[in-house]
Design an enzyme around this catalytic site. Sequence first.
Site, PDB file in Angstrom:
ATOM      1  N   GLY A 191       0.816  -1.211   0.000  1.00  0.00           N
ATOM      2  CA  GLY A 191       0.000   0.000   0.000  1.00  0.00           C
ATOM      3  C   GLY A 191       0.849   1.260   0.000  1.00  0.00           C
TER       4      GLY A 191
ATOM      5  N   GLU B 116       5.129  -5.114  -8.221  1.00  0.00           N
ATOM      6  CA  GLU B 116       5.759  -3.847  -8.585  1.00  0.00           C
ATOM      7  C   GLU B 116       6.730  -3.381  -7.499  1.00  0.00           C
ATOM      8  OE1 GLU B 116       2.406  -1.365  -9.279  1.00  0.00           O
ATOM      9  OE2 GLU B 116       1.985  -2.182 -11.277  1.00  0.00           O
TER      10      GLU B 116
ATOM     11  N   VAL C 105      -4.316 -10.555   6.516  1.00  0.00           N
ATOM     12  CA  VAL C 105      -4.300 -10.489   7.981  1.00  0.00           C
ATOM     13  C   VAL C 105      -5.545 -11.127   8.596  1.00  0.00           C
ATOM     14  CG1 VAL C 105      -2.784  -8.485   8.141  1.00  0.00           C
ATOM     15  CG2 VAL C 105      -5.257  -8.141   7.952  1.00  0.00           C
TER      16      VAL C 105
ATOM     17  N   LYS D 267      -9.270   9.749  12.048  1.00  0.00           N
ATOM     18  CA  LYS D 267     -10.692   9.445  12.042  1.00  0.00           C
ATOM     19  C   LYS D 267     -11.099   8.548  13.207  1.00  0.00           C
ATOM     20  CE  LYS D 267     -11.080  10.150   7.078  1.00  0.00           C
ATOM     21  NZ  LYS D 267      -9.756  10.784   6.980  1.00  0.00           N
TER      22      LYS D 267
ATOM     23  N   VAL E 139      -7.807  12.178  -2.332  1.00  0.00           N
ATOM     24  CA  VAL E 139      -8.512  13.186  -3.106  1.00  0.00           C
ATOM     25  C   VAL E 139      -7.652  13.779  -4.220  1.00  0.00           C
ATOM     26  CG1 VAL E 139      -7.884  15.086  -1.559  1.00  0.00           C
ATOM     27  CG2 VAL E 139     -10.005  15.211  -2.863  1.00  0.00           C
TER      28      VAL E 139
ATOM     29  N   THR F 279     -17.373  17.578  -2.038  1.00  0.00           N
ATOM     30  CA  THR F 279     -18.592  17.234  -1.288  1.00  0.00           C
ATOM     31  C   THR F 279     -19.295  18.467  -0.726  1.00  0.00           C
ATOM     32  OG1 THR F 279     -17.229  16.845   0.674  1.00  0.00           O
ATOM     33  CG2 THR F 279     -17.777  14.939  -0.678  1.00  0.00           C
TER      34      THR F 279
END
Length: 638
Positions: free
Chosen positions: A304, A334, A355, A422, A474, A491
């Site tokens: 990731g 990659e 996981v 978050k 974004v 948004t």
Amino acid sequence: MRYSIHSICDRLCERKKYVNSWTVLFVDILLSVGSSFVALLFVDNFIVDLSKNAYLFVIVGSFLISLLVFMALGVNKNIIRHATIKSIGKMGVAIFFKEVLLLGLVSLVVSRMFNNHAFACFLVDFLVTTVVLIGFRVMLVLVYDLVISLYRSSKTRVLVYGTDDKSVALKKRMHTSKHYHVVGFVNSDKQLKSYSISELPVYYFEDEANFACFVKKYNINGLLFPSPETAHREAEGLVRYCQAHGVKNLVAPPIDVLGDGLKKTVIREIRIEDLLGREEIEINTKEIEANFAGKVVMVTGAAGSIGSELCRQLATLGVAHLVLFDNAETPMHELRLELERNFSSLKFTPFIGDVRQKERLQGAFEKFHPQVVFHAAAYKHVPLMEENPCEAVRVNVVGSRLVADFCVEYGVDMMVMISTDKAVNPTNVMGASKRLAEIYVQSLGLAMERGEIRGKTRFVTTRFGNVLGSNGSVIPYFRKQIEQGGPVTVTDPRITRFFMTISEACRLVMDAATMSTGNQIFIFDMGNPVKIVDLAERMIRLAGYTPNEDIKIKFIGLRPGEKLYEEVLSNEENTVPTGHDKIRVAKVREYKREEVLGAYDQLAELALAVKVEDSVRLMKQVVPEFKSRNSVYEKLDK
């Protein structure tokens, strides 16, 4: 004629088109001997009568000594077109030694031929040789610059930002560029106005009108910054001026990523990441390297955005073995190719696994026995997890629990879990799932501290906000919309977010892991929040368009679970400071493992059975601050 000039310049700009060093040596010796002959003619006519034997002896001596001294000092190996004061001074030293040795030889063997005028004779030789050899080099540099200047009319005319060593070095690197012609420097200090640096003027702009007038008058096409950091400092000044008046914002890469440097200078246009980034954060590299060097390190979610950058940074720290754990086949392939290409001496193993799969995860611990584990595997997209809460639980909660349990079972020294802002007062399933992972990891660490379970693992949790350029974030999304001609979808016009570069986030993760004493949640200074609509407008302008004229901005409303404003993580009320001004420790409620273990077992069963509402309801019970927003699960808060 123009074609021939271009051909000559192309050859001159090629790094490999240098004159052979043996040819340079031959020309230098020829000029040195010729200078000695001219000096002898002067001496013969104005100082003392010389015999043919004196001529022959000095000419032969000049040849042999010049050959010896020039080769010993390597003056022929300096590339003349890039001559510096140092290289020219080296030639002066070589000439001096030639004259000393030649004078000594003449004094010992044939001094009578010069009737005690040997010193004066060789002083003349020194002066003539110096003028000829050094003048020859200066002349070649001037001719080279003249030929190159004839080629510059078709190049992009740019100003270099700054007057420090980096900016001057950048100008020199650009001297042979096929595409850019540097015409001056720009400085924020008014006192340097009208000065010259490296034969180019220094300019200062009072305001935007002054800038606009200047670029139009002198046909300036671009402003070149020596680094993204310098561009960031001018984000609200010169960068905006350039956007408003059609001047390209350019940035040069660091010198250490240029590869063969002189052959190719890679200049690119400024990206939004450069303007949102901050000054490079200083970390204690030696302590970090000592903390990880020689150890077996496993990274979950290695393919990731965060995981792969962690792998790149760990590869530079001398780890004994790097284990890449991820279930994404193509990104893993990659990453493998990248590590093989850039870190040929690194010992690493790609390990395909999930996981959520206990047996496969245990297999990795059993096979490699890692000493440090970075747990970056997670589902992170808020709307998707709001629609698939059971999968969020299985990966972010159950998966994190499995990783933490195996760290204890296999005696891992330290587990570093990557969390998110978050997780603070979560309003969505994703944030709540990450908070649940934090709770479990911290409760496991507390249980070890109290002696309730046996183990030695230090648990470190790190929280940060949005990462610039990460997969699905974004910025790549806006960039794709701009490439397609718009509209760019936002948004809400009020929505703000904190941003951090991937490399910056990973450096802080490493530093937090190094300073941790265990069982702490570290949060990072994310800087100032950015309005997403301002971000969209800036990206549209950087692409060369006008917002809401060429590219429309469309407001589509908040998505399920989304906040208008992220929580401020690093204030003094909910954190305590550390030794690093960008890192603080969060004050959070502590949970006892035996109190939450039953709920985690039940949550795993509910998620596996895909009992959605029951799973979300239980999440809210364990994390009472979890209040859904703009979501179908708001009814569970009543």
